[in-house]
Design a protein around this motif. Sequence first.
Motif, mmCIF file in Angstrom:
data_model
loop_
_atom_site.group_PDB
_atom_site.id
_atom_site.type_symbol
_atom_site.label_atom_id
_atom_site.label_comp_id
_atom_site.label_asym_id
_atom_site.label_seq_id
_atom_site.Cartn_x
_atom_site.Cartn_y
_atom_site.Cartn_z
ATOM 1 N N PHE A 67 0.765 -1.085 -0.198
ATOM 2 C CA PHE A 67 -0.225 0.031 0.019
ATOM 3 C C PHE A 67 0.836 1.333 -0.073
ATOM 4 O O PHE A 67 0.510 2.290 -0.505
ATOM 5 N N LEU A 68 2.131 1.149 0.805
ATOM 6 C CA LEU A 68 2.926 2.244 0.838
ATOM 7 C C LEU A 68 2.111 3.607 1.178
ATOM 8 O O LEU A 68 1.993 4.556 0.552
ATOM 9 N N PRO A 69 1.579 3.711 2.629
ATOM 10 C CA PRO A 69 0.600 4.728 2.889
ATOM 11 C C PRO A 69 1.713 5.744 3.204
ATOM 12 O O PRO A 69 2.911 5.949 3.384
ATOM 13 N N ASP A 70 0.959 7.092 3.502
ATOM 14 C CA ASP A 70 1.660 8.211 3.924
ATOM 15 C C ASP A 70 1.824 8.331 5.392
ATOM 16 O O ASP A 70 2.670 9.055 5.912
ATOM 17 N N LEU A 71 1.183 7.486 6.010
ATOM 18 C CA LEU A 71 1.189 7.401 7.585
ATOM 19 C C LEU A 71 0.670 6.179 8.107
ATOM 20 O O LEU A 71 -0.154 5.656 7.458
ATOM 21 N N ILE A 72 0.837 5.499 9.219
ATOM 22 C CA ILE A 72 0.813 4.358 9.631
ATOM 23 C C ILE A 72 0.324 4.608 11.223
ATOM 24 O O ILE A 72 1.190 5.233 12.061
ATOM 25 N N LEU A 73 -0.891 4.126 11.525
ATOM 26 C CA LEU A 73 -1.366 4.145 12.816
ATOM 27 C C LEU A 73 -1.030 2.629 13.421
ATOM 28 O O LEU A 73 -1.747 1.783 13.003
ATOM 29 N N LEU A 74 -0.131 2.649 14.239
ATOM 30 C CA LEU A 74 0.281 1.022 14.671
ATOM 31 C C LEU A 74 -0.229 1.054 16.319
ATOM 32 O O LEU A 74 0.602 1.649 17.133
ATOM 33 N N ASP A 75 -0.878 -0.034 16.607
ATOM 34 C CA ASP A 75 -1.095 -0.477 17.839
ATOM 35 C C ASP A 75 0.018 -1.253 18.340
ATOM 36 O O ASP A 75 0.535 -2.008 17.680
ATOM 37 N N LEU A 76 0.225 -1.206 19.512
ATOM 38 C CA LEU A 76 1.488 -1.637 20.040
ATOM 39 C C LEU A 76 1.002 -3.074 20.571
ATOM 40 O O LEU A 76 1.727 -4.313 20.473
ATOM 41 N N ILE A 121 5.131 6.924 11.514
ATOM 42 C CA ILE A 121 4.148 6.001 12.287
ATOM 43 C C ILE A 121 3.769 6.899 13.673
ATOM 44 O O ILE A 121 4.818 7.322 14.156
ATOM 45 N N ILE A 122 2.818 6.696 13.743
ATOM 46 C CA ILE A 122 2.122 7.001 15.105
ATOM 47 C C ILE A 122 1.607 5.788 15.943
ATOM 48 O O ILE A 122 0.768 4.786 15.467
ATOM 49 N N MET A 123 2.325 5.629 17.099
ATOM 50 C CA MET A 123 1.778 4.495 17.940
ATOM 51 C C MET A 123 0.456 4.597 18.837
ATOM 52 O O MET A 123 0.254 5.690 19.204
ATOM 53 N N LEU A 124 -0.163 3.734 18.792
ATOM 54 C CA LEU A 124 -1.421 3.607 19.451
ATOM 55 C C LEU A 124 -1.101 2.964 20.862
ATOM 56 O O LEU A 124 -0.819 1.707 20.724
ATOM 57 N N THR A 125 -1.071 3.048 22.227
ATOM 58 C CA THR A 125 -0.560 2.651 23.289
ATOM 59 C C THR A 125 -1.614 2.796 24.462
ATOM 60 O O THR A 125 -2.538 3.832 24.604
ATOM 61 N N ALA A 126 -1.453 1.960 25.195
ATOM 62 C CA ALA A 126 -2.113 2.053 26.554
ATOM 63 C C ALA A 126 -1.092 2.797 27.721
ATOM 64 O O ALA A 126 0.061 2.939 27.369
ATOM 65 N N LYS A 127 -1.769 3.361 28.689
ATOM 66 C CA LYS A 127 -0.898 4.192 29.550
ATOM 67 C C LYS A 127 0.029 3.421 30.351
ATOM 68 O O LYS A 127 1.191 3.990 30.802
ATOM 69 N N SER A 128 -0.302 2.233 30.322
ATOM 70 C CA SER A 128 0.573 1.241 31.153
ATOM 71 C C SER A 128 2.047 1.120 30.307
ATOM 72 O O SER A 128 2.775 0.228 30.870
ATOM 73 N N GLU A 129 2.169 1.253 29.009
ATOM 74 C CA GLU A 129 3.165 0.901 28.346
ATOM 75 C C GLU A 129 4.107 1.983 27.945
ATOM 76 O O GLU A 129 4.711 2.107 26.957
ATOM 77 N N GLU A 130 4.415 2.702 28.911
ATOM 78 C CA GLU A 130 5.374 3.704 29.081
ATOM 79 C C GLU A 130 6.934 3.310 28.616
ATOM 80 O O GLU A 130 7.497 3.997 27.543
ATOM 81 N N SER A 131 7.257 2.309 28.970
ATOM 82 C CA SER A 131 8.610 1.656 28.364
ATOM 83 C C SER A 131 8.616 1.287 26.869
ATOM 84 O O SER A 131 9.451 1.595 26.364
ATOM 85 N N ASP A 132 7.435 0.740 26.616
ATOM 86 C CA ASP A 132 7.331 0.456 25.161
ATOM 87 C C ASP A 132 7.296 1.580 24.233
ATOM 88 O O ASP A 132 7.699 1.675 23.072
ATOM 89 N N ILE A 133 6.730 2.721 24.849
ATOM 90 C CA ILE A 133 6.746 4.056 24.145
ATOM 91 C C ILE A 133 8.103 4.618 23.523
ATOM 92 O O ILE A 133 8.474 5.040 22.450
ATOM 93 N N ILE A 134 8.939 4.458 24.799
ATOM 94 C CA ILE A 134 10.315 4.823 24.608
ATOM 95 C C ILE A 134 11.021 4.246 23.550
ATOM 96 O O ILE A 134 11.685 4.487 22.580
#
Length: 233
Positions: free
Chosen positions: A47-56, A81-94
């Motif tokens: 698809f080669l999108p212009d942006l990806i919304l990615l759930d962790l 890429i914009i990550m979609l995260t839960a508040k408890s996933e702070e280390s994964d965000i980093i």
Amino acid sequence: MAKEKILIIEDEESIQELIRYNLERGGFGELKSCDCGESGYETALEFLPDLILLDLMLPGMDGLAVCRKLKANPKTSQIPIIMLTAKSEESDIIVGLELGADDYVTKPFSPKVLIARIKAVLRRAAEKEAEEAEDEVVRRGPLTMNRLRREATLRGTSLVLTCSEFEILYLLAKHAGWVFTRNQIVNAVKGDDYPVTERSIDVQMVGIRKKLGTCGGMIETVRGVGYRFNIEL
């Protein structure tokens, strides 16, 4: 009206539908959705999108693994890429930011906030493509920085910054709105005048804010993650 292609990689059907509904209302172009990491990665290649919304939190290949593969593939490495995260996933965000993700939104999120983040990331991606040479003059509100001359002024008054302080402030100002982890700042800044470590970054931020005076709020702390230059000021 925005016409960018967006890929949504999210396994929760209700969230996926909510995102699609709001992106369609926002006037974005073609949208595609996937509910697992493997299909999301393969779809991104085609698809080669212009942006990806990615759930962790994805079944099978998780979001971090998907992000790692996307950034390692020349075909997809430059896709924001914009990550979609839960508040408890702070280390994964980093970890995600250090792998090359551009931003993140924590669940539950406001659709308006998500749309604003998407537009901001797309705008920054466009600006990045159009960037001039590294010695360009950066102007952010009352702050002006010239890397070639190593000059910085605030409201026309010269700022006296150490080598490390200048490099840190220039990095954040040039990429205003981007979130940088401490480790990313360490890797980008090589300070001869001060040992640059993750712990020292916080100390130097205090010094930079002090020198910025009433404009110190331009340097925003993203709790548990790092720092960014506040483009609203």
